[in-house]
Design a protein around this motif. Structure first.
Motif, PDB file in Angstrom:
ATOM      1  N   UNK A   1       0.008   9.166 -12.805  1.00  0.00           N
ATOM      2  CA  UNK A   1       0.140  10.292 -11.874  1.00  0.00           C
ATOM      3  C   UNK A   1       0.567   9.812 -10.476  1.00  0.00           C
ATOM      4  N   UNK A   2      -0.077   8.749 -10.013  1.00  0.00           N
ATOM      5  CA  UNK A   2       0.264   8.229  -8.677  1.00  0.00           C
ATOM      6  C   UNK A   2       1.676   7.635  -8.659  1.00  0.00           C
ATOM      7  N   UNK A   3       1.989   6.871  -9.696  1.00  0.00           N
ATOM      8  CA  UNK A   3       3.309   6.228  -9.727  1.00  0.00           C
ATOM      9  C   UNK A   3       4.401   7.305  -9.800  1.00  0.00           C
ATOM     10  N   UNK A   4       4.142   8.331 -10.617  1.00  0.00           N
ATOM     11  CA  UNK A   4       5.113   9.433 -10.708  1.00  0.00           C
ATOM     12  C   UNK A   4       5.218  10.186  -9.378  1.00  0.00           C
ATOM     13  N   UNK A   5       4.106  10.289  -8.684  1.00  0.00           N
ATOM     14  CA  UNK A   5       4.132  10.937  -7.367  1.00  0.00           C
ATOM     15  C   UNK A   5       5.044  10.176  -6.413  1.00  0.00           C
ATOM     16  N   UNK A   6       4.985   8.841  -6.490  1.00  0.00           N
ATOM     17  CA  UNK A   6       5.847   8.000  -5.642  1.00  0.00           C
ATOM     18  C   UNK A   6       7.306   8.152  -6.054  1.00  0.00           C
ATOM     19  N   UNK A   7       7.535   8.154  -7.363  1.00  0.00           N
ATOM     20  CA  UNK A   7       8.924   8.284  -7.853  1.00  0.00           C
ATOM     21  C   UNK A   7       9.494   9.647  -7.431  1.00  0.00           C
ATOM     22  N   UNK A   8       8.704  10.685  -7.607  1.00  0.00           N
ATOM     23  CA  UNK A   8       9.173  12.025  -7.217  1.00  0.00           C
ATOM     24  C   UNK A   8       9.470  12.100  -5.733  1.00  0.00           C
ATOM     25  N   UNK A   9       8.624  11.469  -4.942  1.00  0.00           N
ATOM     26  CA  UNK A   9       8.827  11.499  -3.488  1.00  0.00           C
ATOM     27  C   UNK A   9      10.074  10.729  -3.086  1.00  0.00           C
ATOM     28  N   UNK A  10      10.550   9.858  -3.978  1.00  0.00           N
ATOM     29  CA  UNK A  10      11.711   9.013  -3.666  1.00  0.00           C
ATOM     30  C   UNK A  10      13.007   9.576  -4.249  1.00  0.00           C
ATOM     31  N   UNK A  11      12.874  10.611  -5.076  1.00  0.00           N
ATOM     32  CA  UNK A  11      14.052  11.115  -5.810  1.00  0.00           C
ATOM     33  C   UNK A  11      14.948  11.939  -4.896  1.00  0.00           C
TER      34      UNK A  11
ATOM     35  N   UNK B   1      16.510   4.701   6.888  1.00  0.00           N
ATOM     36  CA  UNK B   1      17.864   4.402   6.393  1.00  0.00           C
ATOM     37  C   UNK B   1      18.002   3.094   5.613  1.00  0.00           C
ATOM     38  N   UNK B   2      17.159   2.113   5.912  1.00  0.00           N
ATOM     39  CA  UNK B   2      17.315   0.822   5.219  1.00  0.00           C
ATOM     40  C   UNK B   2      16.237   0.565   4.175  1.00  0.00           C
ATOM     41  N   UNK B   3      15.430   1.567   3.869  1.00  0.00           N
ATOM     42  CA  UNK B   3      14.423   1.406   2.803  1.00  0.00           C
ATOM     43  C   UNK B   3      14.967   2.072   1.542  1.00  0.00           C
ATOM     44  N   UNK B   4      15.225   1.242   0.527  1.00  0.00           N
ATOM     45  CA  UNK B   4      15.935   1.724  -0.658  1.00  0.00           C
ATOM     46  C   UNK B   4      15.039   1.831  -1.883  1.00  0.00           C
ATOM     47  N   UNK B   5      13.790   1.532  -1.701  1.00  0.00           N
ATOM     48  CA  UNK B   5      12.900   1.586  -2.851  1.00  0.00           C
ATOM     49  C   UNK B   5      11.544   1.064  -2.460  1.00  0.00           C
TER      50      UNK B   5
ATOM     51  N   UNK C   1       0.809  -1.226   0.000  1.00  0.00           N
ATOM     52  CA  UNK C   1       0.000   0.000   0.000  1.00  0.00           C
ATOM     53  C   UNK C   1       0.841   1.274   0.000  1.00  0.00           C
ATOM     54  N   UNK C   2       1.957   1.234  -0.724  1.00  0.00           N
ATOM     55  CA  UNK C   2       2.730   2.473  -0.917  1.00  0.00           C
ATOM     56  C   UNK C   2       1.940   3.393  -1.829  1.00  0.00           C
ATOM     57  N   UNK C   3       1.981   4.677  -1.549  1.00  0.00           N
ATOM     58  CA  UNK C   3       1.262   5.663  -2.365  1.00  0.00           C
ATOM     59  C   UNK C   3       2.005   6.997  -2.294  1.00  0.00           C
ATOM     60  N   UNK C   4       1.591   7.977  -3.131  1.00  0.00           N
ATOM     61  CA  UNK C   4       2.330   9.250  -3.126  1.00  0.00           C
ATOM     62  C   UNK C   4       2.405   9.862  -1.732  1.00  0.00           C
ATOM     63  N   UNK C   5       1.345   9.709  -0.937  1.00  0.00           N
ATOM     64  CA  UNK C   5       1.301  10.352   0.372  1.00  0.00           C
ATOM     65  C   UNK C   5       2.182   9.714   1.439  1.00  0.00           C
ATOM     66  N   UNK C   6       2.606   8.471   1.263  1.00  0.00           N
ATOM     67  CA  UNK C   6       3.448   7.864   2.312  1.00  0.00           C
ATOM     68  C   UNK C   6       4.856   7.511   1.804  1.00  0.00           C
ATOM     69  N   UNK C   7       5.095   7.722   0.507  1.00  0.00           N
ATOM     70  CA  UNK C   7       6.378   7.273  -0.075  1.00  0.00           C
ATOM     71  C   UNK C   7       7.578   7.994   0.545  1.00  0.00           C
ATOM     72  N   UNK C   8       7.470   9.317   0.702  1.00  0.00           N
ATOM     73  CA  UNK C   8       8.637  10.073   1.188  1.00  0.00           C
ATOM     74  C   UNK C   8       9.030   9.616   2.589  1.00  0.00           C
ATOM     75  N   UNK C   9       8.035   9.414   3.440  1.00  0.00           N
ATOM     76  CA  UNK C   9       8.347   9.011   4.821  1.00  0.00           C
ATOM     77  C   UNK C   9       8.958   7.610   4.856  1.00  0.00           C
TER      78      UNK C   9
END
Ligand code: PEP
Length: 251
Positions: free
Chosen positions: A241-251, A226-230, A213-221
């Motif tokens: 849009x949602x997938x890009x939101x997750x990618x952006x939050x991870x960049x 430290x041990x979450x790499x993706x 249940x990863x989503x744009x709103x929880x991806x950044x957190x």
């Protein structure tokens, strides 16, 4: 330094129109993002169209499963060579739906991981506990068993090809996400286990994705741990849009 890796598992969704459209939509939003590895994982029959749509983009394509034999009388199965032939780079091994719906065993999953690496694919080894296992205090035992079994018989140089995806089964497709602390705790233990199985150097390089249940709103957190790499993303990977939101939050 581990490069973030976001993969979208489409499961049994999309069709010959919506799959390529989705890839193109993701590719269009990725032009300015260079710091994240991105993959889409369509159903087998839509892999060639996804590969074509992803051409000259930064998107890699993976498969949701494979069989460990090279060829022969294995009706319904797909080999590593076939996946390579149509342009796949990654393959999921032991997704929880294959473990718990289809009934795949640790032993079978290990054979798939070994065959994937021998054939030049990069396996994403999925592990994770059921809700009842977590409630019974067996989270560590289950993940340790699945990781050890997944890597059985692999030398360190081969093991380096693996990405691990920690996916607590109770969080997959349920809308319930593990808290960043819960996920980090398991990720750190898995990394320690990889160090014990191999060495600190390999463990520090191995990417461990979180899925559930990863989503744009929880991806950044989640990604700030430290041990979450993706992230291995199911439902939210089906909308660009949602997938890009997750990618952006991870960049
Ligand atoms: C998955 O399929 O691996 C997954 C994590 O699904 P979802 O993001 O929908 O929970």
């Amino acid at each position: 330094m581990r490069r973030p890796f976001i993969a979208g598992n489409w499961k049994m969704n999309t069709d010959s129109n919506s799959g390529p459209e989705l890839v193109k939509g993701i590719a269009a939003g990725l032009t300015d993002i260079d710091s994240v590895d991105v993959a889409v994982i369509p159903p087998f029959v839509y892999i060639p169209a996804a590969v074509e749509a992803a051409a000259s983009s930064k998107i890699a394509v993976g498969a949701q499963d494979m069989y460990f034999e090279d060829k022969g009388a294995f009706t319904g199965e797909i080999s590593t060579a076939m996946l390579k032939d149509v342009g796949c780079s990654y393959v999921l091994c032991g997704h929880s739906e294959r473990r718990h719906v289809i009934g795949e065993t640790d032993e079978l999953i290990n054979k798939k991981v070994i065959a994937a690496i021998s054939g030049g694919l990069l396996p994403i080894l999925c592990v994770g506990e059921l809700l009842e296992e977590r409630e019974a205090g067996k989270t560590d035992e289950v993940n340790e068993r699945q990781v050890k079994a997944g890597f059985a018989g692999l030398s360190a140089d081969k093991a380096a090809a693996v990405t691990i995806a920690y996916e607590p089964v109770w969080a997959i497709g349920t809308g319930v996400t593990a808290t960043p602390d819960q996920a980090q705790e398991v990720h750190a233990k898995i990394r320690k286990l990889v160090a014990e199985l191999y060495d600190e150097n390999l463990a520090s390089q191995m990417r461990i994705q979180y899925g559930g249940s990863a989503k744009p709103g929880n991806a950044a957190e989640l990604m700030s741990q430290p041990d979450i790499d993706g992230l291995l993303v199911g439902g939210a990977s089906l909308k660009a849009e949602d997938f890009l939101g997750i990618i952006n939050a991870s960049a």
